[in-house]
Motif scaffolding. Structure first.
Motif, PDB file in Angstrom:
ATOM      1  N   ARG A   1     101.194  44.320 100.288  1.00 51.14           N
ATOM      2  CA  ARG A   1     101.501  43.021  99.642  1.00 51.14           C
ATOM      3  C   ARG A   1     102.210  42.025 100.368  1.00 51.14           C
ATOM      4  O   ARG A   1     103.091  42.351 101.161  1.00 51.14           O
TER       5      ARG A   1
ATOM      6  N   GLU B   1      96.842  41.181  99.097  1.00 50.35           N
ATOM      7  CA  GLU B   1      97.395  42.496  98.414  1.00 50.35           C
ATOM      8  C   GLU B   1      96.211  43.673  98.575  1.00 50.35           C
ATOM      9  O   GLU B   1      94.837  43.033  98.592  1.00 50.35           O
TER      10      GLU B   1
ATOM     11  N   ARG C   1      91.057  47.466  95.940  1.00 54.30           N
ATOM     12  CA  ARG C   1      90.383  45.944  96.215  1.00 54.30           C
ATOM     13  C   ARG C   1      91.406  45.258  97.099  1.00 54.30           C
ATOM     14  O   ARG C   1      92.609  45.439  97.175  1.00 54.30           O
TER      15      ARG C   1
ATOM     16  N   THR D   1      92.489  41.530  97.891  1.00 54.77           N
ATOM     17  CA  THR D   1      92.976  40.330  97.085  1.00 54.77           C
ATOM     18  C   THR D   1      93.667  39.514  98.239  1.00 54.77           C
ATOM     19  O   THR D   1      94.669  39.763  98.733  1.00 54.77           O
TER      20      THR D   1
ATOM     21  N   ARG E   1      93.289  33.896  95.541  1.00 58.72           N
ATOM     22  CA  ARG E   1      92.490  34.242  94.083  1.00 58.72           C
ATOM     23  C   ARG E   1      91.170  35.146  94.340  1.00 58.72           C
ATOM     24  O   ARG E   1      90.511  35.436  93.385  1.00 58.72           O
TER      25      ARG E   1
ATOM     26  N   ARG F   1      88.829  38.167  95.291  1.00 62.77           N
ATOM     27  CA  ARG F   1      88.798  39.632  95.433  1.00 62.77           C
ATOM     28  C   ARG F   1      87.784  40.293  95.889  1.00 62.77           C
ATOM     29  O   ARG F   1      86.381  39.584  95.607  1.00 62.77           O
TER      30      ARG F   1
ATOM     31  N   TRP G   1      86.032  38.247 106.071  1.00 62.09           N
ATOM     32  CA  TRP G   1      87.079  37.515 105.733  1.00 62.09           C
ATOM     33  C   TRP G   1      88.217  37.303 106.622  1.00 62.09           C
ATOM     34  O   TRP G   1      88.383  38.403 107.404  1.00 62.09           O
TER      35      TRP G   1
END
Length: 175
Positions: free
Chosen positions: A32, A87, A92, A94, A97, A99, A154
């Motif tokens: 995180r 995170e 998952r 994230t 917003r 995911r 990503w």
């Protein structure tokens, strides 16, 4: 006479259970990170909040001071609230917003300095999902393996790209 539990017998409803293992959903995240602004950006945030109070000095000094402090606090709160969170938890990844399941991701690639500059500059992928912050000079790129997804990868800024890549790999192995 009190009954003592037999250490060789399985735990019963009368004996307290040991703390649960950290493998259930809702567990602590593997990674995180909140991408908070750089020190220079914080100075700008405080200065902008102060300017609003400074405008009111000709009307009333006390009012200007109160409004300035309130505006600085609001500016700081907004800067924190609008800082994206990266995170990895519960299978998952994230990113702000957005995911995605880690099973749909390829191997994360850690990017630093020149590689990072090229990825967000001349090698920019228009179909990739980007979460880039100018004050962070490293990050990761993770390819999307889902052929139905038009997003190619990503790309995310991170001050701890090695830890993020390790967390994604760990989550992929667990899934």
């Amino acid at each position: 006479m009190p009954v003592t539990p037999d250490p060789t017998s399985p735990a019963s409803a009368d004996t307290p259970a040991s703390p649960p293992a950290r493998t259930a959903p809702g567990q602590e995240p593997l990674f995180r990170e909140r991408l908070l602004p750089s020190p220079g950006t914080w100075i700008v945030v405080v200065a902008l909040g102060s300017i609003i109070g400074l405008v009111l000095v000709p009307l009333n000094t006390t009012l200007a001071l109160v409004v300035g402090i309130i505006c600085v606090v609001i500016a700081i709160v907004l800067a924190v609230l609008y800082s994206p969170v990266l995170e990895v938890s519960d299978g998952r990844f994230t990113l702000g917003r957005a995911r995605i399941e880690v099973a749909l991701l390829g191997d994360p690639e850690v990017l630093r300095e020149e590689e990072w500059k090229n990825t967000i500059g001349q090698d920019f992928e228009p179909l990739a999902h980007h979460c880039v912050r100018g004050w962070v000079s490293s990050g990761i790129r993770v390819e999307i393996l889902d052929e139905a997804d038009p997003t190619t990868a990503w790309v995310a800024s991170s001050r701890r790209p090695d830890d993020l890549a390790l967390a994604v790999r760990t989550a992929q192995q667990s899934a």
